[in-house]
Design a protein around this motif. Structure first.
Motif, PDB file in Angstrom:
ATOM      1  N   LEU A 175       3.418   8.973   7.227  1.00  0.00           N
ATOM      2  CA  LEU A 175       3.929   8.679   5.889  1.00  0.00           C
ATOM      3  C   LEU A 175       2.788   8.839   4.893  1.00  0.00           C
ATOM      4  N   ASN A 176       3.058   9.538   3.811  1.00  0.00           N
ATOM      5  CA  ASN A 176       2.012   9.807   2.835  1.00  0.00           C
ATOM      6  C   ASN A 176       1.434   8.505   2.313  1.00  0.00           C
ATOM      7  N   PRO A 177       0.132   8.273   2.481  1.00  0.00           N
ATOM      8  CA  PRO A 177      -0.457   6.996   2.073  1.00  0.00           C
ATOM      9  C   PRO A 177      -0.417   6.749   0.574  1.00  0.00           C
ATOM     10  N   ASN A 181       2.070   2.214   0.894  1.00  0.00           N
ATOM     11  CA  ASN A 181       0.883   1.374   1.034  1.00  0.00           C
ATOM     12  C   ASN A 181       1.238  -0.025   0.545  1.00  0.00           C
ATOM     13  N   ALA A 182       0.247  -0.864   0.343  1.00  0.00           N
ATOM     14  CA  ALA A 182       0.508  -2.255  -0.029  1.00  0.00           C
ATOM     15  C   ALA A 182       1.334  -2.378  -1.307  1.00  0.00           C
ATOM     16  N   ALA A 183       1.188  -1.419  -2.223  1.00  0.00           N
ATOM     17  CA  ALA A 183       1.924  -1.485  -3.476  1.00  0.00           C
ATOM     18  C   ALA A 183       3.423  -1.444  -3.248  1.00  0.00           C
ATOM     19  N   THR A 184       3.867  -0.543  -2.393  1.00  0.00           N
ATOM     20  CA  THR A 184       5.297  -0.394  -2.159  1.00  0.00           C
ATOM     21  C   THR A 184       5.798  -1.247  -1.002  1.00  0.00           C
ATOM     22  N   LEU A 185       4.879  -1.864  -0.268  1.00  0.00           N
ATOM     23  CA  LEU A 185       5.254  -2.781   0.809  1.00  0.00           C
ATOM     24  C   LEU A 185       5.271  -4.222   0.308  1.00  0.00           C
ATOM     25  N   LEU A 202      -4.832 -10.314   2.661  1.00  0.00           N
ATOM     26  CA  LEU A 202      -3.767  -9.414   2.227  1.00  0.00           C
ATOM     27  C   LEU A 202      -2.459  -9.827   2.874  1.00  0.00           C
ATOM     28  N   GLU A 203      -1.387  -9.731   2.120  1.00  0.00           N
ATOM     29  CA  GLU A 203      -0.049 -10.017   2.625  1.00  0.00           C
ATOM     30  C   GLU A 203       0.881  -8.884   2.212  1.00  0.00           C
ATOM     31  N   CYS A 204       1.720  -8.407   3.123  1.00  0.00           N
ATOM     32  CA  CYS A 204       2.695  -7.361   2.796  1.00  0.00           C
ATOM     33  C   CYS A 204       3.851  -7.433   3.781  1.00  0.00           C
ATOM     34  N   ASN A 222     -11.838   0.986  -5.156  1.00  0.00           N
ATOM     35  CA  ASN A 222     -10.959   1.268  -6.282  1.00  0.00           C
ATOM     36  C   ASN A 222      -9.893   0.189  -6.342  1.00  0.00           C
ATOM     37  N   ALA A 223      -9.249   0.036  -7.494  1.00  0.00           N
ATOM     38  CA  ALA A 223      -8.181  -0.953  -7.624  1.00  0.00           C
ATOM     39  C   ALA A 223      -6.836  -0.395  -7.168  1.00  0.00           C
ATOM     40  N   PHE A 224      -6.818   0.842  -6.680  1.00  0.00           N
ATOM     41  CA  PHE A 224      -5.567   1.501  -6.297  1.00  0.00           C
ATOM     42  C   PHE A 224      -5.861   2.509  -5.195  1.00  0.00           C
ATOM     43  N   TYR A 225      -4.814   3.011  -4.558  1.00  0.00           N
ATOM     44  CA  TYR A 225      -5.021   4.048  -3.550  1.00  0.00           C
ATOM     45  C   TYR A 225      -5.462   5.337  -4.243  1.00  0.00           C
ATOM     46  N   ASP A 226      -6.553   5.892  -3.781  1.00  0.00           N
ATOM     47  CA  ASP A 226      -7.116   7.109  -4.368  1.00  0.00           C
ATOM     48  C   ASP A 226      -7.150   8.190  -3.289  1.00  0.00           C
TER      49      ASP A 226
END
Length: 409
Positions: A175-177, A181-185, A202-204, A222-226
């Protein structure tokens, strides 16, 4: 209408580089991780507002676990007694179950990249491991994965307790990271600094349903997936580090019992995420990230307790001083950044006095809690701080850049 500034803190921004038009048009907003934010839904992110959160390849080495707090210690300090119990039980029971849920095997491992040493302390999954329910779109997400990590400076200097631009997330093979990732989980996190080490929990959503795939944990500066940090092989679904990246881009392989895989549940979760990304979810909005907002928040990352008064003005009408309540927390009431624009609102904030104390934060100085901006960039930049006082109270305030802020006009 601007979105609540404090609820946008510690957001996770979806990358623009890949996999094409979807991510070029989207930002998946994440909730601010303070203990009072556990029951927040996914929030719409206005096209006018972007928020940023508090924040050379090297070798992979074995790790002596006694140097750091244990995963159970981390959960306990963050008030997650049920999760701490699960981590403890996992350490004792190396074979079967944690309160009816099979456990995932994790070995302590440390990786060092970009001047940081990061350690995965533990991973545990299960239902109802905490009383602090996470709610998304009105649905209780009670089946969760928890991961404790430690982040330290390789040179031994203490981590900055004020700002931390770090992204910790599980990634799923095949699955495309950038999308999964945690944002969508439905992820969020808590963190604190002790003895110069940053500990994050971390919780997801429970990732064990994907146990028949290769699972990873990424930690970046980074504050986001890069997508610059990692390579995704669309042919075989593997994810690997970009060894050319000069910063922190650790990647751990998670050891999860393949018998825990649930293809039906996994497919349902994928479809739910796809629906959100395609715009069918009620809480998402297509937006573009304004470059002025990026520039403003990059400028804000250079602010410290020592220099904020040199470059910014404190908005006195936002100043609030509160005492620890009966639950051991500092609770900041709602406030308005602008006296006249009632839609420019800051929201409530909660700080657990257990780890916001003089041992980790100096008394009498403003510690930066977060910042936000919009397409107006520096004119619209707002920085929030908290100050611990000698009498045990906490003072919260909003600041804006000197001379150029619209809030001063």
């Amino acid at each position: 209408m601007k979105t609540d500034l404090d609820e946008l803190l510690r957001c996770v921004l979806a990358p623009k580089e890949e996999p094409g038009d979807i991510l070029n048009r989207k930002i998946i907003g994440q909730v601010k991780e303070k203990e009072n934010m556990r029951q927040k839904k996914y929030r719409k992110v206005s096209a006018a507002v972007i928020a940023a959160a508090l924040v050379a390849a090297s070798s992979i080495t074995a790790f002596a676990a006694w140097q750091y707090l244990s995963s159970a210690d981390v959960a306990d300090k963050l008030g997650e007694e049920g999760v701490a119990k699960a981590f403890t039980q996992q350490a004792v029971d190396t074979d079967k179950t944690i309160e009816g849920t099979k456990k995932s095997q994790v070995e302590d491992e440390s990786q060092s990249f970009g001047g940081y040493k990061v350690t995965m302390l533990g991973l545990v999954s299960g239902k109802d491991l905490t009383e602090k329910k996470h709610i998304s779109n009105g649905e209780v997400r009670d089946d969760r994965t928890y991961c404790a990590v430690a982040i330290a400076k390789e040179d031994g200097t203490a981590m900055d307790a004020e700002q931390g631009n770090y992204f910790v997330s599980p990634l799923i093979g095949g699955l495309n990271p950038g999308l999964y990732n945690a944002a969508t989980l439905c992820g969020n996190y808590s963190e604190f600094v002790e003895d110069g080490v940053l500990y994050r929990l971390l919780e997801c959503d429970n990732i064990e349903c994907f146990a028949d795939r290769k699972l990873y944990l990424c930690i970046t500066d980074n504050a986001f997936y890069d997508s610059l940090c990692y390579h995704y092989n669309e042919t075989d679904g593997s994810i690997s580090r970009n060894t050319e990246y000069k910063g922190l881009n650790a990647l751990f392989e998670l050891k999860v019992d393949a018998s825990l895989a649930d293809p039906v549940k996994a497919q349902a979760l994928i479809e739910e995420i796809d629906s959100k990304l395609s715009g069918n979810g009620e809480e998402e909005e297509i937006v573009d990230v304004p470059q002025p907002a990026k520039d403003a928040m990059e400028w804000a990352r250079g602010l410290t307790s020592e220099n904020i008064a040199d470059y910014c003005v404190r908005l006195e009408h936002t100043v609030q001083t509160v005492s620890v309540d009966k639950d051991g927390k500092y609770v900041i009431p709602p406030y308005h950044v602008s006296k006249e624009e009632t839609d420019t609102a800051g929201g409530t904030a909660t700080f657990n006095a257990k780890y916001y104390n003089s041992e980790s934060y100096a008394v009498g100085v403003p510690h930066i809690n977060g910042y936000s901006s919009s397409e107006d960039g520096m004119k619209d930049l707002v920085i929030t701080t908290f100050t611990l006082n000698e009498d045990g109270t906490m003072t919260y305030a909003a600041w804006v850049p000197k001379d150029i802020s619209k809030y001063l006009q």
